[in-house]
Write a protein that holds these residues in place. Structure first.
Motif, mmCIF file in Angstrom:
data_model
loop_
_atom_site.group_PDB
_atom_site.id
_atom_site.type_symbol
_atom_site.label_atom_id
_atom_site.label_comp_id
_atom_site.label_asym_id
_atom_site.label_seq_id
_atom_site.Cartn_x
_atom_site.Cartn_y
_atom_site.Cartn_z
ATOM 1 N N PHE A 27 0.887 -1.384 0.128
ATOM 2 C CA PHE A 27 -0.046 -0.013 -0.051
ATOM 3 C C PHE A 27 0.933 1.268 -0.015
ATOM 4 O O PHE A 27 1.802 1.366 0.704
ATOM 5 N N LEU A 28 0.470 2.304 -0.877
ATOM 6 C CA LEU A 28 1.247 3.468 -1.027
ATOM 7 C C LEU A 28 0.352 4.733 -0.550
ATOM 8 O O LEU A 28 -0.744 4.550 -0.733
ATOM 9 N N ALA A 29 1.194 5.567 0.362
ATOM 10 C CA ALA A 29 0.313 6.777 0.751
ATOM 11 C C ALA A 29 1.153 7.811 0.397
ATOM 12 O O ALA A 29 2.473 7.990 0.581
ATOM 13 N N ARG A 30 0.610 8.815 -0.300
ATOM 14 C CA ARG A 30 1.283 10.224 -0.609
ATOM 15 C C ARG A 30 1.354 11.119 0.467
ATOM 16 O O ARG A 30 0.825 12.114 0.592
ATOM 17 N N GLY A 79 8.679 17.624 4.495
ATOM 18 C CA GLY A 79 8.237 18.959 3.578
ATOM 19 C C GLY A 79 8.610 18.679 2.335
ATOM 20 O O GLY A 79 8.491 19.773 1.451
ATOM 21 N N GLU A 80 8.883 17.488 1.961
ATOM 22 C CA GLU A 80 9.138 17.023 0.348
ATOM 23 C C GLU A 80 8.086 16.092 -0.009
ATOM 24 O O GLU A 80 7.249 15.827 0.709
ATOM 25 N N ASP A 81 7.837 15.918 -1.382
ATOM 26 C CA ASP A 81 6.930 15.227 -1.850
ATOM 27 C C ASP A 81 7.402 13.543 -1.585
ATOM 28 O O ASP A 81 8.726 13.594 -1.230
ATOM 29 N N GLY A 82 6.684 12.649 -1.970
ATOM 30 C CA GLY A 82 7.029 11.250 -1.646
ATOM 31 C C GLY A 82 5.941 10.452 -1.225
ATOM 32 O O GLY A 82 4.639 10.969 -1.238
ATOM 33 N N PHE A 83 6.326 9.146 -0.926
ATOM 34 C CA PHE A 83 5.081 8.262 -0.642
ATOM 35 C C PHE A 83 5.755 7.306 0.825
ATOM 36 O O PHE A 83 7.062 6.987 0.700
ATOM 37 N N GLU A 84 4.806 6.767 1.259
ATOM 38 C CA GLU A 84 5.207 5.819 2.328
ATOM 39 C C GLU A 84 4.691 4.580 2.330
ATOM 40 O O GLU A 84 3.496 4.437 1.452
ATOM 41 N N VAL A 85 5.332 3.475 2.214
ATOM 42 C CA VAL A 85 5.012 2.133 1.557
ATOM 43 C C VAL A 85 4.989 1.294 2.750
ATOM 44 O O VAL A 85 5.705 0.970 3.651
ATOM 45 N N PHE A 86 3.603 0.698 2.753
ATOM 46 C CA PHE A 86 3.428 -0.330 3.652
ATOM 47 C C PHE A 86 3.617 -1.689 3.221
ATOM 48 O O PHE A 86 2.909 -1.835 2.042
ATOM 49 N N VAL A 87 4.498 -2.490 3.412
ATOM 50 C CA VAL A 87 4.748 -3.771 3.016
ATOM 51 C C VAL A 87 4.767 -4.847 4.130
ATOM 52 O O VAL A 87 5.166 -4.482 5.289
ATOM 53 N N ASP A 88 4.732 -5.902 3.677
ATOM 54 C CA ASP A 88 4.581 -7.183 4.668
ATOM 55 C C ASP A 88 6.078 -7.082 5.310
ATOM 56 O O ASP A 88 6.981 -7.084 4.748
ATOM 57 N N ALA A 89 6.025 -7.311 6.490
ATOM 58 C CA ALA A 89 7.371 -7.181 7.314
ATOM 59 C C ALA A 89 8.249 -8.223 6.925
ATOM 60 O O ALA A 89 9.406 -8.086 6.804
ATOM 61 N N SER A 90 7.709 -9.378 6.423
ATOM 62 C CA SER A 90 8.689 -10.521 5.808
ATOM 63 C C SER A 90 9.195 -10.083 4.617
ATOM 64 O O SER A 90 10.379 -10.701 4.071
ATOM 65 N N GLU A 91 8.932 -9.086 3.760
ATOM 66 C CA GLU A 91 9.342 -8.578 2.606
ATOM 67 C C GLU A 91 10.090 -7.428 2.546
ATOM 68 O O GLU A 91 10.716 -6.852 1.490
ATOM 69 N N ALA A 92 10.149 -6.656 3.666
ATOM 70 C CA ALA A 92 10.627 -5.412 3.778
ATOM 71 C C ALA A 92 12.152 -5.163 3.495
ATOM 72 O O ALA A 92 12.631 -4.467 2.742
ATOM 73 N N GLU A 93 13.069 -6.328 3.773
ATOM 74 C CA GLU A 93 14.369 -6.083 3.549
ATOM 75 C C GLU A 93 14.798 -6.319 2.249
ATOM 76 O O GLU A 93 15.555 -5.489 1.668
ATOM 77 N N VAL A 94 14.370 -7.023 1.338
ATOM 78 C CA VAL A 94 14.366 -7.162 -0.080
ATOM 79 C C VAL A 94 13.742 -5.951 -0.666
ATOM 80 O O VAL A 94 14.507 -5.358 -1.734
ATOM 81 N N LEU A 95 12.702 -5.314 -0.328
ATOM 82 C CA LEU A 95 12.352 -4.094 -0.905
ATOM 83 C C LEU A 95 13.195 -2.808 -0.644
ATOM 84 O O LEU A 95 13.828 -2.244 -1.447
ATOM 85 N N TRP A 96 13.688 -2.844 0.684
ATOM 86 C CA TRP A 96 14.577 -1.795 0.979
ATOM 87 C C TRP A 96 15.649 -1.935 0.245
ATOM 88 O O TRP A 96 16.418 -0.817 -0.452
ATOM 89 N N ASP A 97 16.409 -3.223 -0.111
ATOM 90 C CA ASP A 97 17.703 -3.289 -1.089
ATOM 91 C C ASP A 97 17.528 -2.936 -2.125
ATOM 92 O O ASP A 97 18.210 -2.217 -2.766
ATOM 93 N N LYS A 98 16.110 -2.958 -2.958
ATOM 94 C CA LYS A 98 15.873 -2.593 -4.262
ATOM 95 C C LYS A 98 15.722 -1.111 -4.350
ATOM 96 O O LYS A 98 16.098 -0.446 -5.314
ATOM 97 N N LEU A 99 15.233 -0.406 -3.345
ATOM 98 C CA LEU A 99 15.165 0.895 -3.275
ATOM 99 C C LEU A 99 16.777 1.656 -3.425
ATOM 100 O O LEU A 99 16.699 2.670 -4.055
ATOM 101 N N LEU A 100 17.566 0.959 -2.391
ATOM 102 C CA LEU A 100 18.830 1.398 -2.542
ATOM 103 C C LEU A 100 19.607 1.209 -3.940
ATOM 104 O O LEU A 100 20.515 1.773 -4.507
ATOM 105 N N ALA A 101 19.258 0.127 -4.483
ATOM 106 C CA ALA A 101 20.196 -0.406 -5.628
ATOM 107 C C ALA A 101 19.706 0.694 -6.851
ATOM 108 O O ALA A 101 20.543 0.706 -7.872
ATOM 109 N N VAL A 102 18.425 1.312 -6.915
ATOM 110 C CA VAL A 102 18.074 2.193 -8.012
ATOM 111 C C VAL A 102 18.644 3.795 -7.479
ATOM 112 O O VAL A 102 18.300 4.622 -8.209
ATOM 113 N N GLY A 103 19.226 3.838 -6.610
ATOM 114 C CA GLY A 103 19.961 5.247 -6.069
ATOM 115 C C GLY A 103 19.177 6.066 -5.098
ATOM 116 O O GLY A 103 19.771 7.330 -4.969
#
Length: 356
Positions: free
Chosen positions: A190-193, A198-222
């Motif tokens: 689930f995403l929330a804008r 004070g900046e634009d952005g999104f808060e990402v609700f993700v299943d706790a078991s999947e969070a670490e892989v998602l975090w790594d993917k976010l870092l991998a795109v810069g």
């Protein structure tokens, strides 16, 4: 003298990822949290100019359901929850019974009669008990889902552009306070804008078991990992109050600039919030000396208030602070802040200090 045993610090699902990224970890509200990675200024600047990601999985999440869910939330909050629709989010307050706030929260509406509340980490147990105490007379069910979710905040002017290639939804069509299901890097989220920088952005609700892989993917795109240090400097520049500093169970919430959060409706503690606040939250600019919470604020040598939050602003290049001062003196153009026995001049500024 024997010391009492202390509770072990809780860890978010991203704890191992923070250690891999070289984070400096600190205790925060009972949690072991990253305060910085490369450095507060570098992380702050990344969020102001590009995009950063924060682990805010320590926040609490409560689901409220039932035929009286709306009526219950109207009773325990100050803002008008009836204005929400499925797919929308709203900033709100949980007022106390004696004049202060139990907490400031966000409410996300999933569907008719179904809401998700996000509450401050250090207040999770207190908020849960408070809500439970007020369920009498309402056909409503509360569920604590804090262990289910990890919460990642991707913030910055390029947040949308950096997430869009990896999302199945047109993010540009989602306005401020939108709340929606999406697929991100192949994960159902689930995403929330929304955000706290004070900046634009999104808060990402993700299943706790999947969070670490998602975090790594976010870092991998810069996207830059950012810690509590940058989160605090960013929110302070944006004039956002922080519970325990600008809000508490003893501070009148209408001392702040957030009077719009209180609507004309019956709610818990209404008679106390209706009272005129004796203090007002103001902004202060100093030339060189950073100030911290609790430092006395003076006018003509007399103490008229105290600093609630202070930092050296990376964006503005000088120290800034928020302070609670006596209402009678809040419009004065200049004050002094006492630092280790010496008074330093401070100019009053309107909040926020920074707008994107």
């Amino acid at each position: 003298m024997n010391q009492l045993p202390t509770e072990p610090l809780k860890r978010t699902p991203l704890h191992a990822a923070h250690l891999r990224a070289g984070a400096r970890m600190v205790p925060f509200g009972g949690w072991d949290m990253p305060v910085q990675y490369a450095g507060v200024k570098a992380e702050h600047d990344a969020v102001r100019t590009r995009a950063g990601v924060f682990d805010v999985s320590h926040m609490g999440e409560f689901r409220v359901t039932g035929v009286d869910a709306l009526r219950f939330l109207q009773h325990v909050t100050t803002n008008d929850v009836s204005k929400l629709r499925p797919g929308r989010a709203q900033y709100n307050w949980l007022p106390g019974v004696s004049g202060g706030l139990v907490d400031d929260i966000y409410i996300y509406q999933h569907a008719d009669g179904e809401y998700l509340l996000v509450v401050n980490a250090s207040n999770t147990a207190k908020d849960w008990a408070h809500l439970q105490e007020h369920t009498a007379g309402f056909d409503v069910s509360l569920a604590d889902e804090s262990e289910r979710w990890a919460l990642l905040a991707v913030q910055g002017p390029q947040a949308e552009a950096m997430l869009q290639p990896h999302a199945d939804t047109d993010l540009g069509a989602k306005k401020k306070n939108a709340f929606f299901a999406a697929t991100l890097f192949g994960f159902d989220v689930f995403l929330a804008r929304t955000g706290y920088t004070g900046e634009d952005g999104f808060e990402v609700f993700v299943d706790a078991s999947e969070a670490e892989v998602l975090w790594d993917k976010l870092l991998a795109v810069g996207i830059t990992p950012a810690g509590l240090g940058a989160r605090d400097t960013l929110r302070l520049e944006a004039g956002f109050p922080l519970y325990g500093h600008e809000f508490s169970d003893t501070i009148h919430p209408l001392s702040s600039t957030y009077t719009w959060v209180v609507k004309d409706k019956a709610h818990v503690g209404r008679e106390h919030i209706a009272l005129e606040p004796k203090h007002r939250l103001i902004g202060l600019k100093l030339d060189r000396v950073p100030v911290r919470e609790g430092y006395p604020v003076k006018l003509g040598g007399q103490v008229v208030g105290h600093v609630t939050s202070g930092t050296s602003s990376p964006t503005l290049g000088h120290p800034i602070a928020m302070a609670l001062v006596d209402s009678a003196h809040a419009d004065a153009p200049a004050f002094e802040v006492e630092v280790r026995g010496k008074d330093h001049p401070a100019t009053r500024l309107d909040l926020p200090f920074y707008r994107r």
